[in-house]
Scaffold this active site. Structure first.
Site, PDB file in Angstrom:
ATOM      1  N   GLU A 261       0.786  -1.241   0.000  1.00  0.00           N
ATOM      2  CA  GLU A 261       0.000   0.000   0.000  1.00  0.00           C
ATOM      3  C   GLU A 261       0.819   1.291   0.000  1.00  0.00           C
ATOM      4  OE1 GLU A 261      -3.017  -0.318   3.069  1.00  0.00           O
ATOM      5  OE2 GLU A 261      -3.908  -2.069   2.109  1.00  0.00           O
TER       6      GLU A 261
ATOM      7  N   GLU B   6      -5.192  -8.476  -0.212  1.00  0.00           N
ATOM      8  CA  GLU B   6      -5.501  -8.175   1.199  1.00  0.00           C
ATOM      9  C   GLU B   6      -6.930  -7.678   1.364  1.00  0.00           C
ATOM     10  OE1 GLU B   6      -2.690  -5.761   3.681  1.00  0.00           O
ATOM     11  OE2 GLU B   6      -4.527  -5.098   4.693  1.00  0.00           O
TER      12      GLU B   6
END
Ligand SMILES: *[C@@H]1O[C@H](CO)[C@@H](O)[C@H](O)[C@H]1NC(C)=O
Ligand SMILES: *[C@@H]1O[C@H](CO)[C@@H](O)[C@H](O)[C@H]1NC(C)=O
Ligand SMILES: *[C@@H]1O[C@H](CO)[C@@H](O)[C@H](O)[C@H]1NC(C)=O
Ligand SMILES: *[C@@H]1O[C@H](CO)[C@@H](O)[C@H](O)[C@H]1NC(C)=O
Length: 509
Positions: free
Chosen positions: A251, A355
């Protein structure tokens, strides 16, 4: 190795003891989880055939009312019978889409810490209920954080010695040795098809610039950081864990959203492409880890379109990238069509959902009664959506958390499919666990998605397996029973009544 001995003794018991039945954990009469302990865990009996004789189908159901993978058989009817259907769904095995690579979860420090707090026998139950190919969820993927993530007990990287450009002080930590490696190895033993991928949350602090908390990798350390990745691959290989893929970093957009957090590191699309083209790509392909694939992006799909063009077109980075990882966190505000666009523009690159997690933790709150099924439903519908939009799999976040959904370095407690209670030496499988299993257990690696119609009320996905079995997965979103006809032109019709808010998997030859 006391642990290994204990396990050998227990293997016999596990194989005998698997039954379908959920040991219920109820809160105010609502079934919120199934309880597993050292001697009992619900699963699919090992001796049940994968599919019944031609002419009938297995049917597994879970629902809000309390069914958990309830098994039955239904017959095909050659001649349409009197059955006033609410919904008719047509399967077309000729229209084939992506091949499925797998499903799994993440070996975070905190997940391992909680699993390790259980007795060896209960640990084994937990690993089996996820990774066992017959009785468990048949997980085949594992995500391994490189260094600490937000779900760690402390912040660290593998080389926190400032300016150690030669990485002389690089080393794995106690967390790897105690919380990640033993369970990753165990998963691989239980299911040898398991493949791992590593993802770093950040480079060591000394390699990063710091602009008021917004950190990037300094260009002078681009090669050092690529070398750091090679040392990670090498260190895990020494423990017999080989990485199928390496993420370019978890991320990168978090760096912009949560400043002052050294569990994050930002990348601009251009910088990521440069690092792959000039450092990570050439270093990896000229090493003994050349078969490890580069999985770029690893972030919410809401920003995917900003990255694809630079990553795949700029310089030489595209040739090194095998695919992209995407996370689910902004999915409510970001249409899945970005996945179709990515697939259409770069059909040779894979897409993998890497995720997902629900939050915050609700386990010990009154909200668990209303939330637990909805969170399972959210997982189920997300998996379905990713399957219908080219993802080759779906990977859950922490394999396990405790009853507080933590600990977490930045106090961001989350929920997990399995909640561990160390004091009682037991763990709780929430509806999220069953939601994933409705896919992972029945859709093995190499299966191919095929087309099936669906409606807003009854959502559908279908696959053919490498053994040419057909798997149909349905969700009834309605509060009422839905009468459904499944049409497979080769086999005939299946007529079923889907219970309200139910997950359903059909499997037939
Ligand atoms: C384990 O679970 C089974 C099934 O619910 C139960 O019968 C048994 O008593 C439990 N064992 C312990 C030690 O709690
Ligand atoms: C985390 O970042 C702070 C500066 O923001 C720094 O002082 C600290 O050393 C960092 N911790 C680690 C383990 O890198
Ligand atoms: C329970 O849910 C309500 C509404 O969704 C929310 O406002 C509240 O904060 C939640 N309480 C807890 C303890 O999670
Ligand atoms: C189902 O019923 C619940 C209340 O019992 C309601 O909150 C929910 O919106 C309903 N769902 C649908 C799809 O109608």
């Amino acid at each position: 190795m006391e642990y290994t001995k204990t396990l050998l003794l227990l293997t016999f018991l596990f194989n005998k003891g698997i039954a379908n039945d959920c040991a219920p954990y109820r809160v105010e009469n609502v079934l919120v989880a199934c309880v597993c302990n050292a001697t009992y865990c619900d699963g699919i009996p090992e001796n049940r055939p994968e599919v019944p004789k031609i002419g009938s189908s297995h049917w597994y159901q879970s629902n809000r009312d309390g069914l958990r993978l309830k098994w039955s058989e239904v017959n095909f009817n050659k001649i349409p019978q009197d059955f006033s259907a609410d919904v008719t769904l047509a399967i077309n095995t000729e229209n084939k889409y992506q091949r499925i690579f797998g499903f799994g979860g993440a070996f975070s420090d905190v997940a391992g810490y909680h699993i390790a707090s259980l007795s060896p026998a209960t640990q084994e139950q937990l690993m089996r209920t996820y990774y066992h190919p017959r009785t468990g969820s048949r997980y085949t993927l594992g995500r391994i954080p490189i260094g600490s993530s937000d779900f760690s007990l402390r912040r660290y990287t593998y080389d926190d010695t400032p300016n150690d450009v030669l990485l002389k002080d690089f080393s794995l930590t106690q967390e790897d040795i105690r919380y990640k490696i033993p369970f990753a190895k165990r998963a691989h033993l239980i299911n040898p098809e398991t493949r791992f991928f590593g993802a770093a949350w950040t480079a060591p602090e000394w390699m990063k610039s710091d602009n008021g908390g917004l950190s990037f990798l300094k260009q002078e350390y681009y090669q050092t950081y690529a070398n750091y990745m090679m040392k990670f691959l090498d260190s895990y290989a020494r423990h017999d864990i080989r990485m199928w893929a390496l993420s370019t970093g978890n991320e990168p957009s978090d760096a912009y959203m949560f400043k002052n957090r050294n569990t994050t590191m930002g990348w601009t699309p251009k910088a990521m492409a440069n690092w792959i083209a000039n450092n990570l790509g050439p270093t990896l392909t000229s090493s003994r880890f050349r078969h490890t694939q580069i999985m770029a992006f690893d972030d919410d799909r809401s920003t995917l379109s900003k990255f694809t063009k630079p990553m795949f077109m700029q310089e030489n980075s595209g040739q090194y990238i095998a695919g992209v990882g995407v996370h689910w966190y902004q999915d409510d505000v970001s249409s899945a069509t970005v996945l179709d666009q990515t697939h259409n523009d770069y059909p040779e690159k894979f897409i993998l959902m890497t995720e997902a997690s629900n939050g915050p933790s609700v386990w010990n709150t009154p909200n668990v009664t209303s939330e637990s099924w909805l969170r399972g439903e959210k997982y189920f519908l997300s998996i379905m959506q990713y399957m219908r939009h080219w993802s080759i799999g779906w990977v859950d976040w922490n394999l396990a958390l405790d009853q507080t959904g933590g600990p977490n370095l930045v106090d961001l407690h989350r929920d997990a499919a399995i909640i561990v209670n160390a004091e009682k030496d037991e763990f709780y499988k929430q509806p999220m666990y069953y939601a994933i299993k409705h896919f992972s257990r029945f859709v093995p690696r190499g299966s191919q998605r095929i087309s099936i119609t669906d409606t807003d009320t009854v959502k559908a996905t279908a696959f053919v397996t490498p053994l040419r079995e057909t798997v149909v997965v349905l969700y009834n979103r309605a509060n009422t029973t839905q009468r459904v006809v499944l049409q497979d032109f080769r086999r005939g019709n299946i007529q079923v009544e889907l219970s309200p808010q139910s997950m359903n998997t059909f499997k037939y030859k």
